[in-house]
Design a protein around this motif. Structure first.
Motif, PDB file in Angstrom:
ATOM      1  N   GLY A 166      -9.762   3.398   3.364  1.00  0.00           N
ATOM      2  CA  GLY A 166      -9.682   2.566   2.274  1.00  0.00           C
ATOM      3  C   GLY A 166     -11.032   2.693   1.453  1.00  0.00           C
ATOM      4  O   GLY A 166     -11.186   2.147   0.233  1.00  0.00           O
TER       5      GLY A 166
ATOM      6  N   ILE B 206       0.737  -1.255   0.015  1.00  0.00           N
ATOM      7  CA  ILE B 206       0.060  -0.031  -0.009  1.00  0.00           C
ATOM      8  C   ILE B 206       0.796   1.474   0.031  1.00  0.00           C
ATOM      9  O   ILE B 206       1.892   1.362   0.715  1.00  0.00           O
ATOM     10  CB  ILE B 206      -1.057   0.065   1.391  1.00  0.00           C
ATOM     11  N   LYS B 207       0.464   2.101  -0.871  1.00  0.00           N
ATOM     12  CA  LYS B 207       1.050   3.438  -0.801  1.00  0.00           C
ATOM     13  C   LYS B 207       1.139   4.009   0.629  1.00  0.00           C
ATOM     14  O   LYS B 207       0.089   4.022   1.259  1.00  0.00           O
ATOM     15  CB  LYS B 207       0.463   4.298  -1.824  1.00  0.00           C
ATOM     16  N   LYS B 208       2.415   4.519   1.268  1.00  0.00           N
ATOM     17  CA  LYS B 208       2.319   4.947   2.786  1.00  0.00           C
ATOM     18  C   LYS B 208       2.137   6.251   2.945  1.00  0.00           C
ATOM     19  O   LYS B 208       1.774   6.646   3.884  1.00  0.00           O
ATOM     20  CB  LYS B 208       3.760   4.530   3.315  1.00  0.00           C
TER      21      LYS B 208
ATOM     22  N   LYS C 181      -5.174  -2.294  -4.216  1.00  0.00           N
ATOM     23  CA  LYS C 181      -4.258  -2.198  -2.939  1.00  0.00           C
ATOM     24  C   LYS C 181      -3.489  -1.415  -2.801  1.00  0.00           C
ATOM     25  O   LYS C 181      -3.394  -0.793  -1.754  1.00  0.00           O
ATOM     26  CB  LYS C 181      -3.965  -3.703  -2.951  1.00  0.00           C
ATOM     27  N   MET C 182      -2.678  -0.983  -3.914  1.00  0.00           N
ATOM     28  CA  MET C 182      -1.641   0.101  -3.859  1.00  0.00           C
ATOM     29  C   MET C 182      -2.333   1.301  -3.511  1.00  0.00           C
ATOM     30  O   MET C 182      -1.680   2.127  -2.658  1.00  0.00           O
ATOM     31  CB  MET C 182      -0.953   0.157  -5.374  1.00  0.00           C
ATOM     32  N   SER C 183      -3.413   1.797  -3.927  1.00  0.00           N
ATOM     33  CA  SER C 183      -3.868   2.917  -3.583  1.00  0.00           C
ATOM     34  C   SER C 183      -4.582   3.139  -2.366  1.00  0.00           C
ATOM     35  O   SER C 183      -5.190   4.224  -2.142  1.00  0.00           O
ATOM     36  CB  SER C 183      -4.941   3.480  -4.891  1.00  0.00           C
ATOM     37  N   GLY C 184      -4.792   2.048  -1.694  1.00  0.00           N
ATOM     38  CA  GLY C 184      -5.182   1.934  -0.175  1.00  0.00           C
ATOM     39  C   GLY C 184      -6.670   1.482  -0.311  1.00  0.00           C
ATOM     40  O   GLY C 184      -7.341   1.417   0.856  1.00  0.00           O
ATOM     41  N   GLN C 185      -7.193   1.248  -1.475  1.00  0.00           N
ATOM     42  CA  GLN C 185      -8.766   0.944  -1.277  1.00  0.00           C
ATOM     43  C   GLN C 185      -9.048  -0.499  -0.804  1.00  0.00           C
ATOM     44  O   GLN C 185      -8.287  -1.491  -0.715  1.00  0.00           O
ATOM     45  CB  GLN C 185      -9.099   1.072  -2.732  1.00  0.00           C
TER      46      GLN C 185
ATOM     47  N   TYR D 298      -4.798   8.946   0.515  1.00  0.00           N
ATOM     48  CA  TYR D 298      -3.597   8.357   0.153  1.00  0.00           C
ATOM     49  C   TYR D 298      -3.118   9.256  -0.990  1.00  0.00           C
ATOM     50  O   TYR D 298      -3.804   9.639  -1.716  1.00  0.00           O
ATOM     51  CB  TYR D 298      -3.808   6.959  -0.294  1.00  0.00           C
TER      52      TYR D 298
END
Ligand code: AMP
Ligand code: MG
Length: 417
Positions: free
Chosen positions: A160, A29-31, A325-329, A182
């Motif tokens: 998310g 996930i992008k932190k 997932k990467m964008s936090g969703q 995010y």
């Protein structure tokens, strides 16, 4: 090997579920997150839970234009009240409303504590400063109570959640003018192929316009990402390796199309192997079998097939989950339905197939027609279709009238699993 039927297809191909779980496992996930104004939060992903800081509504108020009354005898069918004031939205009545008193009230106007019902204007006979009601009154009728929409301290939105217009309305009603979302991951792409010509240039026979770059650009628009188009690269090892190296330094996720199969001009896998790591490159799925998934340093990489339908299907099946997932969703499963097949379908065992279909309803029952053009080069079939027909690895033939699993385009389940 998971299943004996895999022998009939390709023993080295991963099945869809395993590929997806490997992708999700290796996607981080992008932190970082940023504070944005509410109006700019549309389609961004919430980075922190939001709790209600107040009740909505935050005061007892009227659901109707009429009279707020203090009545005592519930069995009566005939009432007379003395009207002692008025309460408009934004202009409350602050006095005491004794038994058998009433105040004129507008929708949204504050209902004084001692009032226990609101009578619709249309149900009242006005006589000077008196009103008469010739019907029963139910306690609390037409009154909106504090917190009946949202209670203070309720979890309103979870981290998310991709913010939509309803979320924005709710957050505005809570007075929230800014929120943490995010940061957008950077997603880049380029096409590979000697036959590809960029738009704006003429083509000759044996060349095609580079439509995949436009397709990918369109697909990516729906996501909270920053898009980088790295153009088109010729089918040669040096150019592809060079471009992969450069683009991967600038992106969180990189996509390519074409050159990922076993042809003599397919260099993407080898290039990836040289400068990064391949997790897998074959999936037991049609369309979309060759799909190289791996990493170049910190950048995730998907080498998608060249055929446009395969691009869309593999994007929807795999890239979608990774970007979410990467964008936090929060990742939700696609909503699937069961529909009756309108004609026979043949398929090879050992791979999952996503046929393009047209879903329809007749007398409340669902039917699905499998489109006749299923070639992975026929993009217009995705235009005609409104669903995928998902056929499992074990299936070889399905007859007309049987039930099949159908995934309508753009429908999601309410649940997270
Ligand atoms: P490949 O996977 O490179 O063997 O390509 C498979 C098919 O997709 C070929 O017919 C290509 O011409 C076509 N194709 C590949 N890349 C693109 C693109 N960027 N735009 C349109 N068609 C493409
Ligand atoms: Mg090619």
């Amino acid at each position: 090997m998971k299943d004996s039927c895999f022998n009939e297809f390709d023993p080295n191909a991963l099945n869809v579920e395993d590929a997806l779980s490997e992708i999700l496992q290796s996607t981080g996930i992008k932190k970082t997150y940023e504070l944005v104004k509410l109006k700019n939060a549309y389609d961004r992903v919430l980075a922190k839970d939001i709790k209600a800081t107040q009740d909505i509504p935050n005061y007892k108020n009227s659901a109707m234009d009429g009279y707020a009354v203090n009545f005592t005898d519930r069995s009566k069918k005939n009432f007379s009240f003395k009207c002692i004031g008025e309460s408009y939205a934004g202009h409350p009545f602050m006095g005491d409303v004794k038994p058998n008193n009433a105040i004129k009230v507008m929708t949204g106007g504050l209902v004084p504590n001692k009032c226990n019902a609101v009578i619709m204007k249309e149900m009242v006979i006005e006589k000077g400063n008196m009103i008469e009601v010739k019907s029963k009154i139910a306690k609390n009728q037409n009154i909106r109570f504090p917190g009946e929409d949202i209670k203070k301290d309720d979890l309103v939105l979870s981290k998310g959640k991709k913010i939509d217009e309803i979320d924005i309305g709710i957050l505005a009603s809570l007075g929230k003018s800014e929120l943490y979302v995010y940061s957008k991951p950077i997603v880049g792409f380029f096409s590979t192929g000697d036959e590809l010509v960029s738009l704006g240039n003429p083509i000759i026979r044996s060349q095609v316009y580079d439509s995949n770059r436009y397709l990918l650009h369109g697909l990516l628009q729906k996501y909270p990402v920053r898009i980088k188009d790295f153009g088109v690269v010729k089918d040669n090892m040096t150019s592809i390796t060079k471009k992969l190296k450069k683009a991967s330094l600038e992106c969180d996720l990189l996509l390519t199309t074409g050159g990922v199969s076993v042809g003599d001009a397919d260099f993407v896998k080898d290039a990836l192997n040289k400068i990064g790591k391949i997790n897998f490159w074959k999936i037991a799925v049609k369309p979309g079998r060759p799909l190289a998934y791996g990493k170049i340093k910190k950048c995730l990489f998907f080498g998608l097939p060249g055929n446009p339908v395969s691009v869309v299907v593999t994007f929807n099946l795999f890239v979608n989950a990774s970007i979410k997932k990467m964008s936090g969703q929060i990742i939700r499963k696609s909503l699937s339905l069961e529909a009756r097949l309108e004609s026979d379908i043949k398929k090879r065992k050992g791979r999952k197939e996503y046929k393009r279909g047209i879903l329809s309803v007749d007398k409340g029952k669902l039917f699905v027609k499998c489109l006749s053009s299923q070639g992975s080069n026929i993009l217009s079939s995705l235009k005609k279709a409104n669903c995928y027909i998902e056929l499992d690895e074990t299936i070889s033939r399905i007859n007309k009238g049987a039930f099949v699993k159908v995934i309508p385009f753009e429908l999601e389940s309410e649940h997270y699993d």
